[in-house]
Structure formats: C-alpha cells, structure tokens
Design a protein around this motif. Structure first.
Motif, PDB file in Angstrom:
ATOM      1  N   ARG A  54      23.994  -8.938  24.400  1.00  0.00           N
ATOM      2  CA  ARG A  54      22.605  -8.492  24.508  1.00  0.00           C
ATOM      3  C   ARG A  54      21.863  -9.428  25.458  1.00  0.00           C
ATOM      4  O   ARG A  54      21.904 -10.645  25.285  1.00  0.00           O
ATOM      5  N   ALA A  55      21.198  -8.834  26.445  1.00  0.00           N
ATOM      6  CA  ALA A  55      20.366  -9.600  27.371  1.00  0.00           C
ATOM      7  C   ALA A  55      18.947  -9.058  27.301  1.00  0.00           C
ATOM      8  O   ALA A  55      18.733  -7.843  27.444  1.00  0.00           O
ATOM      9  N   ARG A  56      17.979  -9.930  27.062  1.00  0.00           N
ATOM     10  CA  ARG A  56      16.575  -9.530  27.000  1.00  0.00           C
ATOM     11  C   ARG A  56      15.719 -10.447  27.862  1.00  0.00           C
ATOM     12  O   ARG A  56      15.968 -11.643  27.973  1.00  0.00           O
ATOM     13  N   LEU A  57      14.698  -9.823  28.454  1.00  0.00           N
ATOM     14  CA  LEU A  57      13.674 -10.556  29.180  1.00  0.00           C
ATOM     15  C   LEU A  57      12.329 -10.138  28.604  1.00  0.00           C
ATOM     16  O   LEU A  57      11.947  -8.966  28.674  1.00  0.00           O
ATOM     17  N   ASN A  58      11.628 -11.084  27.997  1.00  0.00           N
ATOM     18  CA  ASN A  58      10.385 -10.810  27.283  1.00  0.00           C
ATOM     19  C   ASN A  58       9.186 -11.400  28.020  1.00  0.00           C
ATOM     20  O   ASN A  58       9.168 -12.593  28.338  1.00  0.00           O
ATOM     21  N   PHE A  59       8.207 -10.554  28.278  1.00  0.00           N
ATOM     22  CA  PHE A  59       6.979 -10.980  28.962  1.00  0.00           C
ATOM     23  C   PHE A  59       5.801 -10.783  28.023  1.00  0.00           C
ATOM     24  O   PHE A  59       5.617  -9.701  27.452  1.00  0.00           O
ATOM     25  N   GLY A  60       5.003 -11.821  27.843  1.00  0.00           N
ATOM     26  CA  GLY A  60       3.809 -11.740  27.010  1.00  0.00           C
ATOM     27  C   GLY A  60       2.567 -12.141  27.778  1.00  0.00           C
ATOM     28  O   GLY A  60       2.592 -13.037  28.633  1.00  0.00           O
ATOM     29  N   TYR A  61       1.475 -11.453  27.498  1.00  0.00           N
ATOM     30  CA  TYR A  61       0.193 -11.732  28.166  1.00  0.00           C
ATOM     31  C   TYR A  61      -0.895 -11.644  27.100  1.00  0.00           C
ATOM     32  O   TYR A  61      -1.105 -10.586  26.507  1.00  0.00           O
ATOM     33  N   LYS A  62      -1.564 -12.749  26.835  1.00  0.00           N
ATOM     34  CA  LYS A  62      -2.518 -12.818  25.727  1.00  0.00           C
ATOM     35  C   LYS A  62      -3.883 -13.269  26.227  1.00  0.00           C
ATOM     36  O   LYS A  62      -4.015 -14.293  26.890  1.00  0.00           O
ATOM     37  N   THR A  63      -4.907 -12.462  25.900  1.00  0.00           N
ATOM     38  CA  THR A  63      -6.282 -12.797  26.222  1.00  0.00           C
ATOM     39  C   THR A  63      -7.118 -12.676  24.951  1.00  0.00           C
ATOM     40  O   THR A  63      -6.619 -12.316  23.884  1.00  0.00           O
ATOM     41  N   ASP A  64      -8.401 -12.929  25.081  1.00  0.00           N
ATOM     42  CA  ASP A  64      -9.294 -12.771  23.934  1.00  0.00           C
ATOM     43  C   ASP A  64      -9.450 -11.311  23.532  1.00  0.00           C
ATOM     44  O   ASP A  64      -9.786 -11.015  22.379  1.00  0.00           O
ATOM     45  N   ALA A  65      -9.205 -10.401  24.467  1.00  0.00           N
ATOM     46  CA  ALA A  65      -9.423  -8.979  24.202  1.00  0.00           C
ATOM     47  C   ALA A  65      -8.170  -8.240  23.742  1.00  0.00           C
ATOM     48  O   ALA A  65      -8.259  -7.266  22.989  1.00  0.00           O
ATOM     49  N   PHE A  66      -7.010  -8.671  24.201  1.00  0.00           N
ATOM     50  CA  PHE A  66      -5.783  -7.949  23.844  1.00  0.00           C
ATOM     51  C   PHE A  66      -4.571  -8.836  24.025  1.00  0.00           C
ATOM     52  O   PHE A  66      -4.598  -9.839  24.736  1.00  0.00           O
ATOM     53  N   ASN A  67      -3.475  -8.425  23.367  1.00  0.00           N
ATOM     54  CA  ASN A  67      -2.152  -9.008  23.557  1.00  0.00           C
ATOM     55  C   ASN A  67      -1.227  -7.923  24.094  1.00  0.00           C
ATOM     56  O   ASN A  67      -1.216  -6.810  23.562  1.00  0.00           O
ATOM     57  N   LEU A  68      -0.478  -8.243  25.117  1.00  0.00           N
ATOM     58  CA  LEU A  68       0.461  -7.299  25.706  1.00  0.00           C
ATOM     59  C   LEU A  68       1.851  -7.905  25.679  1.00  0.00           C
ATOM     60  O   LEU A  68       2.027  -9.095  25.939  1.00  0.00           O
ATOM     61  N   PHE A  69       2.845  -7.069  25.355  1.00  0.00           N
ATOM     62  CA  PHE A  69       4.224  -7.559  25.265  1.00  0.00           C
ATOM     63  C   PHE A  69       5.171  -6.506  25.806  1.00  0.00           C
ATOM     64  O   PHE A  69       5.071  -5.324  25.459  1.00  0.00           O
ATOM     65  N   ILE A  70       6.084  -6.930  26.673  1.00  0.00           N
ATOM     66  CA  ILE A  70       7.101  -6.047  27.246  1.00  0.00           C
ATOM     67  C   ILE A  70       8.455  -6.740  27.139  1.00  0.00           C
ATOM     68  O   ILE A  70       8.597  -7.902  27.526  1.00  0.00           O
ATOM     69  N   SER A  71       9.438  -6.032  26.599  1.00  0.00           N
ATOM     70  CA  SER A  71      10.781  -6.581  26.446  1.00  0.00           C
ATOM     71  C   SER A  71      11.784  -5.648  27.103  1.00  0.00           C
ATOM     72  O   SER A  71      11.933  -4.489  26.703  1.00  0.00           O
ATOM     73  N   LEU A  72      12.452  -6.132  28.139  1.00  0.00           N
ATOM     74  CA  LEU A  72      13.518  -5.388  28.817  1.00  0.00           C
ATOM     75  C   LEU A  72      14.858  -5.783  28.206  1.00  0.00           C
ATOM     76  O   LEU A  72      15.091  -6.959  27.921  1.00  0.00           O
ATOM     77  N   GLN A  73      15.735  -4.818  28.023  1.00  0.00           N
ATOM     78  CA  GLN A  73      16.979  -5.089  27.303  1.00  0.00           C
ATOM     79  C   GLN A  73      18.151  -4.334  27.899  1.00  0.00           C
ATOM     80  O   GLN A  73      18.017  -3.189  28.322  1.00  0.00           O
ATOM     81  N   ASP A  74      19.290  -4.984  27.903  1.00  0.00           N
ATOM     82  CA  ASP A  74      20.544  -4.306  28.218  1.00  0.00           C
ATOM     83  C   ASP A  74      21.591  -4.774  27.220  1.00  0.00           C
ATOM     84  O   ASP A  74      21.638  -5.954  26.852  1.00  0.00           O
ATOM     85  N   VAL A  75      22.395  -3.839  26.748  1.00  0.00           N
ATOM     86  CA  VAL A  75      23.504  -4.141  25.840  1.00  0.00           C
ATOM     87  C   VAL A  75      24.791  -3.779  26.554  1.00  0.00           C
ATOM     88  O   VAL A  75      25.001  -2.615  26.927  1.00  0.00           O
ATOM     89  N   MET A  76      25.633  -4.766  26.760  1.00  0.00           N
ATOM     90  CA  MET A  76      26.841  -4.574  27.562  1.00  0.00           C
ATOM     91  C   MET A  76      28.086  -4.850  26.726  1.00  0.00           C
ATOM     92  O   MET A  76      28.091  -5.781  25.916  1.00  0.00           O
ATOM     93  N   VAL A  77      29.103  -4.063  26.919  1.00  0.00           N
ATOM     94  CA  VAL A  77      30.424  -4.339  26.368  1.00  0.00           C
ATOM     95  C   VAL A  77      31.310  -4.751  27.534  1.00  0.00           C
ATOM     96  O   VAL A  77      31.394  -4.029  28.544  1.00  0.00           O
ATOM     97  N   TRP A  78      31.943  -5.873  27.400  1.00  0.00           N
ATOM     98  CA  TRP A  78      32.727  -6.398  28.514  1.00  0.00           C
ATOM     99  C   TRP A  78      33.794  -5.391  28.951  1.00  0.00           C
ATOM    100  O   TRP A  78      34.587  -4.914  28.149  1.00  0.00           O
TER     101      TRP A  78
END
Length: 421
Positions: A54-78
């Motif tokens: 499992r490979a994930r890249l998580n991006f978070g952006y937090k302000t006083d007005a909102f929280n934003l979260f994006i997680s990209l994922q790939d699941v690989m079998v060798w």
C-alpha cells in the motif's frame, strides 16, 4: 531570475504561516503465506504466497475556516503488471479520501466527501486499516462537539454512471455490486465521555437496491436498521468494554430480518508493567431457518479483521446469513522491550445456531503478533493456526479427510510513514 525565486518562496511562507499544511506518506509492503487463511484449504491445493504494497500520499490543509484532506492511494501486488506496459492491470490507483470539514460555528461543523468513518471499537463502523485498500464512504456529516459530548448525523446517497449520459437519464438504479453495498445511508451517533466511563449510541439505516425478477430494472429499496450501544470503563489497571446491537428491517433480496443481535463483553487487566491480560466473549445471532426471514446479524461496515480471529473465517466477506457465532477468547500482550511487544491470543468458536448435523463446535484459533518499532519505521510479524473441529469442516464444505494437515497463515509487514511537511 533570483527575484522570482524569492517571490515564490515568499508566497509559500506567507501561505504556510496563515494555514497549517501537511504532506505525509505511507509505504506498507506485506508478505503473506496463506495455507488456510479465510477458509480451510484442501491438502491437494497449493498454499498462496505473495507480496502486496500500500502506497499513500496524504495532503492536509488547515485554516480557521475549514480543514481539507486528500489521500491518494495505490495497492500493488508484486508482479501483477507487465514490466514495460503503461497500464495498471488491477486499476487500483484511487483517491482514498477527499473531504473538507467546514466550521459552521464554535461547536458545529460539516464534513463531506470521501472519508473513513470509525466509531468506538470499530465493530459496526470502522476504517478497516488492516486491509491494504481500507474502507471509505462517500458521505456528508453534520458534527457537533462540546466538551465531552459529541453528536454526528451522517447521510449518503450512492449513484453510478452506467451510460455516457449520466444518472439523469439512467434513473436512480444503483448497479454497483458488493457485500452490503448500500444505495442510501442515514445514521445518528451520540457519545458522552466521563473520567472513567464512556457510552455511545448508534442508529443506522441502510437502503439496498432491489431489482426485478430479470435483474435488469430497479425495483425499490430494502431498508435494514442497526442500532445499539457501546460502553467502556477504564480505571487504573482495569478496563471493561461491551457492545449490544440489534438489527431489523430487510436485507438485499427483501429478506426480512427479525431478532438479529450482537452482544459482547471484554475485560482487560494490566498485570505489572510488562503484561496486559484480556478475556472476553461475543455472541452473534445466526439464521434460524424460518422461511422468508432470518435472525442472522451482520456487523456491516466495521473493522472485522480485528474481531473473531485474525484468519478471517467469520464476517470478512463470508459467513453472512449463516449459523452465527459464539466467540470466547483470552489474550496476553507482553512488552518485550522499550519498543517491542508480543500478542498471544486464543479463541474458541462455536455456532449460535446448530449445523444440519446438530453440531455447534467449530474449533480454536491461535494468533501470535510481534511488533517492533524503530526510528522512522515499524516491523510487524504474525502467525496464526486454526485447529478446526468437525463443525468447521461441515460449515466450510470440506471433508476432513481431504483437508490439509495444518491450517495456518504467516505474514510480515513493514510500515513507513514519512512526514514531508
């Protein structure tokens, strides 16, 4: 040229100071030897062996007005993709999470988008982190939290585009198949926490798409209701936890559900500085074989790998509308060092209802999990053995004389979670 670099750096610093930005990753390769994982294996069948990542890249952006979260994922079998082809044969690259949490007031917010939803011990709703792909919901939540009290209202309406013109002309038929894949979901969750005790209540409704006899046209929705409570107590070295959930309504195929229930109780005790002991039991009602209805409970969207043994013989894409389960278990977690531990757990299984032969006893499972943390990463390893009884062979439809002598599972997993920002 240098002045443009300065401007870009200045803009980034200004943005970073006005908002909290995070960028994190996860790389989780896991090697497994499956010789009876999920179900009994025949002696003439070859055990499974493979490596998934499992490979994930998580991006978070937090302000006083909102929280934003994006997680990209790939699941690989060798080895599943040919080396020089540009295609991803299993089509596993996806957005695992993409949500925003908007603050509506001091204690009120709304969170909507693709998200993992987990409550309490994750028996009914959980993120299923053990599975490489995890579990998510496309949903909108209204959230209220003040002090030790929280309230969530969740809503979901699932749709798929089954032709190029989209859902407007294709109507409201939901064609996505899957175990308890719902078309609609509505739930209310409340929790109150105290110094030593906490309690929660969940009322959940799921609507499942029905079809006509030909299976081509939508024919209404069957609604299944799940409601119940989770209680937890912790004081000093003693911990207690319990679940009680009921199900009623209709499942897919308009099967009426009556009297379905799940009840569990667990006790934990810290015996000294290096040993944690546990004992508990769980009863899940089974099908009572009344025509047109069922008394079988199913723990819908929880982290089911966490319960009823790590070999996933029950309620992990299986054992639905079956004889139910009585699970009695004991465990000991030993602290071997500053950053290492060993979990030993034994579970005895029997049916809540009898098999056609009258048998109830299913067998015993032994689970061992070793964990070691290092600077920047962690290593986990596990071994599980199923000691099946006559009832298990009957349940899984395999004659004992044709089964492999040992039913076991071995795994090794590396977990790396770098923080880039």
């Amino acid at each position: 040229m240098n002045k443009y670099i300065v401007i870009i750096i200045g803009l980034f610093v200004t943005t970073y100071m006005s908002a909290q930005i995070s960028l994190e990753g996860e790389l989780r390769p896991r090697t497994e030897y499956r010789n009876g994982f999920g179900s009994l294996i025949a002696k003439d069948a070859a055990p499974g062996f493979g490596v998934s990542t499992r490979a994930r890249l998580n991006f978070g952006y937090k302000t006083d007005a909102f929280n934003l979260f994006i997680s990209l994922q790939d699941v690989m079998v060798w080895g599943e993709n040919r080396q020089i082809l540009p295609d991803d044969d299993n089509n596993s690259f996806a957005i695992f999470q993409a949500w925003v949490d908007l603050k509506l007031g001091e204690n009120l917010s709304t969170k909507f988008g693709r998200q993992a939803i987990a409550y309490d011990d994750q028996r009914i709703m959980g993120g299923l982190d053990w599975a490489q792909q995890g579990r998510n919901h496309d949903a909108a939540l209204l959230k209220y939290k003040k002090g030790s009290f929280m309230f969530d209202l969740g809503l979901a309406f699932n749709q798929d585009y089954d032709n190029p013109s989209g859902f407007i002309s294709s109507g409201n038929v939901y064609n996505t198949k899957g175990y308890f894949s719902y078309k609609t979901m509505q739930y209310v969750y409340l929790k109150k926490s105290g110094k030593s005790i906490s309690g929660s209540f969940l009322a959940l409704n799921n609507g499942f798409q029905e079809f006509d006899e030909a299976g081509e046209r939508g024919d209404g929705v069957s609604n299944l209701q799940t409601f119940g409570t989770h209680l937890a107590y912790k004081k000093g070295n003693l911990g207690l936890a319990g679940n009680l959930y009921l199900q009623t309504g209709k499942r897919q195929g308009e099967v009426e559900v009556k009297g379905a229930y799940l009840a569990s109780f667990d006790l934990s005790l810290k015996a000294g500085k290096k040993v944690n002991l546990g004992v508990g039991a769980e009863i899940i009602s089974g099908n009572d074989e009344v025509a047109g209805e069922t008394g079988a409970f199913f723990p819908l969207y929880g982290t089911n790998h966490k319960f009823n043994g790590f070999m996933d013989y029950f309620y992990v894409g299986n054992h639905a509308n079956s004889i139910g389960l009585v699970d009695v278990h004991v465990s000991a977690n030993f602290k071997l060092g500053e950053k290492s531990s060993l979990l030993v757990k034994a579970l005895n299984f029997s049916g809540e209802q009898k098999l056609p032969s009258g048998e109830k006893n299913l067998g015993t499972e032994l689970d061992l999990v070793f964990s070691q943390s290092f600077k920047g990463y962690a290593l986990k390893a596990g071994y599980s053995q199923m000691f099946a009884s006559d009832g298990m062979y009957e349940l899984k439809g395999l004659d004992e004389s044709l089964a492999a002598n040992g039913q076991n599972w071995v795994w090794l997993m590396l977990v790396i979670k770098p923080k880039f920002l």
